[in-house]
Scaffold this motif. Structure first.
Motif, mmCIF file in Angstrom:
data_model
loop_
_atom_site.group_PDB
_atom_site.id
_atom_site.type_symbol
_atom_site.label_atom_id
_atom_site.label_comp_id
_atom_site.label_asym_id
_atom_site.label_seq_id
_atom_site.Cartn_x
_atom_site.Cartn_y
_atom_site.Cartn_z
ATOM 1 N N MET A 1 0.811 -1.225 0.000
ATOM 2 C CA MET A 1 0.000 0.000 0.000
ATOM 3 C C MET A 1 0.850 1.285 0.000
ATOM 4 O O MET A 1 0.327 2.386 -0.076
ATOM 5 C CB MET A 1 -0.921 0.010 1.219
ATOM 6 N N GLU A 2 2.160 1.134 0.115
ATOM 7 C CA GLU A 2 3.015 2.322 0.203
ATOM 8 C C GLU A 2 2.895 3.213 -1.033
ATOM 9 O O GLU A 2 3.080 4.429 -0.959
ATOM 10 C CB GLU A 2 4.479 1.913 0.414
ATOM 11 N N HIS A 3 2.559 2.618 -2.175
ATOM 12 C CA HIS A 3 2.469 3.412 -3.404
ATOM 13 C C HIS A 3 1.336 4.438 -3.343
ATOM 14 O O HIS A 3 1.276 5.350 -4.165
ATOM 15 C CB HIS A 3 2.284 2.489 -4.615
ATOM 16 N N LEU A 4 0.444 4.288 -2.343
ATOM 17 C CA LEU A 4 -0.661 5.223 -2.208
ATOM 18 C C LEU A 4 -0.351 6.389 -1.260
ATOM 19 O O LEU A 4 -1.168 7.289 -1.095
ATOM 20 C CB LEU A 4 -1.906 4.488 -1.693
ATOM 21 N N ILE A 5 0.831 6.351 -0.651
ATOM 22 C CA ILE A 5 1.210 7.420 0.281
ATOM 23 C C ILE A 5 1.391 8.739 -0.474
ATOM 24 O O ILE A 5 1.899 8.765 -1.600
ATOM 25 C CB ILE A 5 2.510 7.046 1.022
ATOM 26 N N ASN A 6 0.975 9.819 0.151
ATOM 27 C CA ASN A 6 1.141 11.156 -0.419
ATOM 28 C C ASN A 6 2.583 11.345 -0.889
ATOM 29 O O ASN A 6 3.531 11.178 -0.115
ATOM 30 C CB ASN A 6 0.789 12.196 0.662
ATOM 31 N N GLN A 7 2.758 11.708 -2.138
ATOM 32 C CA GLN A 7 4.093 11.830 -2.716
ATOM 33 C C GLN A 7 4.936 12.880 -2.004
ATOM 34 O O GLN A 7 6.149 12.730 -1.848
ATOM 35 C CB GLN A 7 3.995 12.176 -4.215
#
Length: 382
Positions: A1-7
């Motif tokens: 799910m890390e790819h969904l963290i605010n950039q």
């Protein structure tokens, strides 16, 4: 799910100060001159006020801006100390440390693409918040100006996108403050422009040889002042910050504070009330000791032949490292490994801090002597 963290969150880093402190924390027989935290205990009468608040069951929410008694005391404190005039009812907010005050200020005044001018090197707590707001940090190099963040340097970086100028004085990491004349020139430079001044004055009670002067006395309408009790009253863990701004600005910052934290801790607010009233001069004996430590450290560093500017506030020295083939991080790491002394790499304070290390003199003279003896021995060996 890390790819969904605010950039934007992915792109910021943990503070370089804490990163290095954590890296070397378990090193045996180490003298640490890293953390900017007073080594004095919170004054006894302030602690007693906190205990009494618990006994009195003062453990509920307060007004979002803070208990009015605390705001009145804060207003009176800065009036007496710095000739600042702020209405306690709508121009003062009690925050969870100065850090929250900085956060809610930036989130209130910044928008996508606007610019914030900062001195470089500077405390690392500003840039990440600026970036999280979608704004752009713009650094003015102060390394060739005796670490003084002056109107001439600021002028070079003002653009039609400039929204805010950050004035941290006395400064972390350099210990350098600003004079009334310098602040007046800055005020005249930005007066009438659509530019905020964020004046971080958390070290205002730790100024040596002169009285702290606040830009809020001459440019109140554009200035947001950040202060607090962490440094002045050795209350870092109590987490009490103070924010002062004109009512028209403060009412918007208060909305962000409300949704961010509701209010500062009620118990800590009662300790703050005691600190700001009966303890309004508690910083004085601490300041005397810090000045003695500063003079001792300065003398030792000069004897070592190190390039250093004598600080007139806070409790830091920002030292140019000798001409070696190591960057500031590796030099600081080498000091740990070979001398058993922990400092903070200058690179923790932006790229403009590269080539320097910071040491804190918020330690006993005995600790400072041991640490400086080790640094001197290390320098002779290289």
């Amino acid at each position: 799910m890390e790819h969904l963290i605010n950039q934007r969150v992915k792109e910021i880093e943990i503070s370089g100060i804490r990163k290095f402190f954590n890296l070397v924390a378990d090193t045996k027989d180490m003298v640490s001159l890293t953390i900017g935290q007073p080594d004095f205990p919170t004054p006894v009468h302030v602690k007693a006020a906190g205990k009494q608040a618990i006994e009195d069951n003062f453990t509920t929410y307060t007004h979002n801006a803070g208990d009015l008694r605390v705001r009145k005391a804060a207003s009176a404190f800065v009036k007496e100390k710095y000739e600042l005039s702020y209405q306690p009812e709508d121009e003062v907010i009690v925050t969870i440390g100065a850090s929250e005050a900085i956060d809610i200020t930036f989130r209130t005044i910044l928008e996508e693409g606007c610019e914030v001018i900062l001195p470089g090197p500077v405390y690392p707590g500003y840039e990440p918040i600026v970036k999280l707001c979608g704004a752009v940090p713009v650094y003015a190099d102060i390394t060739n100006n005796q670490f003084r963040f002056t109107a001439d340097l600021i002028r070079e970086h003002i653009s039609d996108k400039t929204r805010c100028i950050v004035l941290p004085y006395p400064s972390n990491p350099t210990g350098v403050s600003l004079t009334k004349e310098e602040l007046t020139e800055i005020a005249e430079l930005v007066r009438g422009k659509d530019i905020f001044i964020l004046a971080d004055e958390i070290y205002s009670e730790l100024v040596y040889g002169k009285k702290h002067f606040s830009i809020g006395t001459i440019l109140k309408e554009q200035t947001i002042i950040i202060n607090g009790l962490s440094k002045s009253h050795s209350m870092t863990g109590w987490r009490i910050g103070l924010l002062f701004a004109p009512a028209s600005i403060c009412r918007h910052i208060l909305k962000v504070h409300q949704y961010n934290a509701t209010c500062a801790t009620s118990i800590s607010q009662m300790a703050a009330l005691e600190a700001l009233t009966a303890g309004k001069d508690d910083a004085h004996p601490m300041r005397i000791q810090y000045e003695k430590r500063r003079d001792y450290v300065y003398s030792r560093l000069q004897d070592m032949g190190l390039d250093v500017v004598k600080p007139d506030g806070a409790f830091y020295f920002f030292i140019k490292i000798p001409a070696v083939s190591l960057n500031s991080f590796d030099f600081a790491l080498d000091l740990v490994e070979k001398a058993g002394v922990a400092t903070v790499p200058g690179s923790a304070f932006s790229s403009y801090g590269e080539g320097y290390i910071r040491i804190s003199f918020a330690y006993s003279l005995e600790t400072l002597k041991t640490g400086l003896d080790r640094i001197e021995h290390y320098l002779k060996a290289i």
